[in-house]
Scaffold this motif. Sequence first.
Motif: not given
Length: 52
Positions: A4-10, A28, A38, A43, A46-47
């Motif tokens: 996932c990207c930073e926006e969708h980590v939650d 990471k 993601c 995107n 990132i994680y």
Amino acid sequence: MIYCCEEHVDLAIDTVVDEFETFPTLMKVEGNELSTTCEYCRNDAIYMVGNK
């Protein structure tokens, strides 16, 4: 595992908790996984969120 990207980590963390009822691991993205996208959008990931 969910990439996932930073926006969708939650959202990825919530998904792992709901599916596996366990605390997720968050790492990471590195190395050859850098070109991974993601799973919720297009995107760059990132994680990586997993259950182990």
